[in-house]
Design an enzyme around this catalytic site. Structure first.
Site, PDB file in Angstrom:
ATOM      1  N   LYS A 295       0.853  -1.200   0.000  1.00  0.00           N
ATOM      2  CA  LYS A 295       0.000   0.000   0.000  1.00  0.00           C
ATOM      3  C   LYS A 295       0.884   1.242   0.000  1.00  0.00           C
ATOM      4  O   LYS A 295       1.930   1.263   0.669  1.00  0.00           O
ATOM      5  CB  LYS A 295      -0.905  -0.037   1.236  1.00  0.00           C
ATOM      6  CG  LYS A 295      -1.958   1.062   1.293  1.00  0.00           C
ATOM      7  CD  LYS A 295      -2.883   0.861   2.506  1.00  0.00           C
ATOM      8  CE  LYS A 295      -3.955   1.931   2.602  1.00  0.00           C
ATOM      9  NZ  LYS A 295      -4.859   1.722   3.753  1.00  0.00           N
TER      10      LYS A 295
ATOM     11  N   SER B 146      -9.999  -0.507   6.888  1.00  0.00           N
ATOM     12  CA  SER B 146      -9.394  -0.397   5.559  1.00  0.00           C
ATOM     13  C   SER B 146      -8.688  -1.628   5.028  1.00  0.00           C
ATOM     14  O   SER B 146      -8.331  -1.659   3.850  1.00  0.00           O
ATOM     15  CB  SER B 146      -8.412   0.767   5.534  1.00  0.00           C
ATOM     16  OG  SER B 146      -9.119   1.949   5.307  1.00  0.00           O
TER      17      SER B 146
ATOM     18  N   SER C 200      -9.805   1.785   2.700  1.00  0.00           N
ATOM     19  CA  SER C 200      -8.930   2.520   1.813  1.00  0.00           C
ATOM     20  C   SER C 200      -7.894   1.658   1.095  1.00  0.00           C
ATOM     21  O   SER C 200      -7.315   2.115   0.103  1.00  0.00           O
ATOM     22  CB  SER C 200      -8.192   3.610   2.607  1.00  0.00           C
ATOM     23  OG  SER C 200      -7.337   3.040   3.579  1.00  0.00           O
TER      24      SER C 200
HETATM   25  N1  GLN Z   1     -13.411   4.314   6.121  1.00  0.00           N
HETATM   26  C1  GLN Z   1     -12.715   4.701   7.301  1.00  0.00           C
HETATM   27  C2  GLN Z   1     -12.254   6.128   7.196  1.00  0.00           C
HETATM   28  O1  GLN Z   1     -12.508   6.694   6.197  1.00  0.00           O
HETATM   29  C3  GLN Z   1     -11.583   3.773   7.589  1.00  0.00           C
HETATM   30  C4  GLN Z   1     -10.376   4.030   6.796  1.00  0.00           C
HETATM   31  C5  GLN Z   1      -9.174   3.239   7.238  1.00  0.00           C
HETATM   32  O2  GLN Z   1      -9.298   2.213   7.922  1.00  0.00           O
HETATM   33  N2  GLN Z   1      -8.007   3.760   6.915  1.00  0.00           N
HETATM   34  O3  GLN Z   1     -11.640   6.676   8.050  1.00  0.00           O
END
Ligand code: GLN
EC number: 6.3.5.7
Length: 453
Positions: free
Chosen positions: A56, A155, A131
């Site tokens: 990532k 995410s 994400s």
């Molecule tokens: N969807 C969540 C957010 O927007 C989680 C994102 C994540 O785990 N990085 O913060």
């Protein structure tokens, strides 16, 4: 695609062939947009030898670009390896390609990436989740053997579920965050996205353990889980009934059927409710944005990435940040700055911390009676592009994943069914802190049941 377990056994010639094949496949599936740059043969010659693992774009690989898929970090090269990267290399694995993500990991669809969208390999009209959408899409499309993602509020788990692979978030503090671009430091955790549960255990064993370079890494003995994986362990499973009842019909039906199968396999099922769903979205979006506003203040055009031109220093900061950050990241920094500002700190931030303690207690109480919690990952299957119409509906869709981060617990998502359109539905299994062995045993057990083994 060959599994990680099998790939680890290949010799260097076979690995070279595998890397070349991967590059060809990545080229042929370019429209998916799982990787943010096209890999070429010269890339692999310069990169490390070893089993290729997709990374990532918020995890540092020395001398590679790292942007967290933000314009503000364009041109920035990582000065050192993240601890997880050093651990991969020490185990003869190698970083291989940077995967797409929501900008600074803020999102659930990968649509906020500066590099454009990633398509869900199961249905190109739908999001891969986020994400870590690029990592999950790469594994699901057969263009990565395995990948690393990060999970602040789901995410790893949610994109794995949307794309039909396995996503594992370890206990907070189990895997070093050194070299991970911080979003919300008290919630962020790196973990594997893989083709199956055993591969998740293998990759987890490689990256886990105490690291003195991360002050929040837990100084605990760590014993690898893979040699002790037990798919026959009989478990007491607490099913979160109100969460299942609230989910969409396909998710609800798939999970209820899974619970029946688990019962038939001899597991002890009990039903519980989690009252904290009333508070967890609010608590998460206060804590995460507060921490993000502090963490992202370092991107001001002086030390990192892009610098905008201006006549004064103040204007340079403002222009750099105004031009460099996307809309969602700006929204969250504003929210975070607001909840931390004097006069609002007690009303929002302190209250959210109290809610966090309540949420953690609720999980801990259930896990003192049961080995594992079972619940959905997301209210529905993968969304169509643009389906989450506004930020609030996106935040609300995180309902089943964020509590786990607030409580710091280990959790995994395992595919259990497909809906009528072939979209994946996964179950989420959550364990007590440091009980990764139990979580992975349970996940392997569930995977075997689903596959009819
Ligand atoms: N969807 C969540 C957010 O927007 C989680 C994102 C994540 O785990 N990085 O913060």
């Amino acid at each position: 695609m060959i599994s990680l377990k099998e790939a680890i056994k290949l010799n260097s010639n076979e690995l070279n062939t595998l890397r070349k094949e991967l590059i060809e496949k990545i080229k042929a599936t370019k429209e998916i947009g799982a990787y943010i740059e096209q890999l070429t043969n010269s890339d692999i010659d310069e990169s490390f030898a070893g089993v290729p693992i997709a990374i990532k774009d918020n995890i540092q690989v020395k001398n590679w670009s790292i942007t967290s898929c933000s314009k503000i970090l364009q041109g920035y090269k990582a000065p050192y390896n993240a601890t997880v990267i050093n651990k991969l290399i020490a185990s003869s694995l190698a970083p291989f390609g940077r995967t797409n993500m929501d900008e600074f990991a803020m999102g659930s669809t990968t649509e906020s990436s500066y590099y454009g969208k990633t398509l869900n390999p199961l249905d190109h009209t739908r999001v891969p989740g986020g994400s870590s959408g690029g990592s999950a899409a790469a594994v699901a499309a057969g263009i990565a053997i395995a990948a690393l993602g990060s999970d602040t509020g789901g995410s790893i788990r949610q994109p794995a579920a949307f794309c039909g692979c396995v996503g594992f978030k370890p206990t907070y503090g189990r895997v070093s965050r050194y070299g991970l671009a911080a979003y919300s430091s008290s919630l962020d955790q790196i973990g594997p996205i893989t083709q199956n549960v055993e591969d998740a255990a293998i990759l987890y064993d490689i990256i886990a353990g105490y690291d003195k370079l991360d002050s929040t890494s837990a100084n605990l003995d760590f014993s690898p889980v893979t040699p002790n994986l037990n798919p026959n362990r009989k478990l007491k499973i607490a099913v979160i009934k109100n969460y299942i009842d609230e989910a969409s019909k396909p998710v609800r039906d798939a999970l209820n059927l899974t619970i029946e199968k688990l019962k038939n396999a001899g597991h002890d099922i009990c039903y519980k409710d989690l009252a904290n769903s009333k508070y967890n979205i609010a608590a998460y979006y206060i804590i995460a944005t507060a921490e993000a506003s502090a963490n992202l203040s370092r991107y001001d055009g002086v030390r990192y990435g892009n610098r905008a031109s201006a006549d004064t220093l103040g204007q340079m900061y403002a222009n750099t940040r105004g031009e460099g950050f996307g809309v969602e990241v700006q929204r969250r920094m504003l929210l975070g700055t607001f909840v931390l500002s004097s006069g609002y700190y007690d009303a929002y931030y302190i209250k959210a911390q109290k809610a966090r303690a309540f949420i953690k207690r609720e999980y801990d109480e259930i896990l003192s009676e049961a080995d594992i919690i079972l619940m959905p990952v997301a209210p529905s299957v993968a969304y169509k592009f643009g389906e989450l119409k506004n930020p609030l509906s996106a935040y609300l869709s995180d309902i089943y994943t964020i509590g786990v981060n607030l409580a710091g617990l280990p959790a995994i998502t395992v595919p259990v069914a497909s809906d009528e359109n072939g979209l994946n539905i996964s179950a989420q299994l959550i364990g007590a802190a440091w009980q990764e062995q139990v979580v992975l045993d349970a996940a392997l057990n569930l995977e075997n049941i689903v596959k009819g083994n």
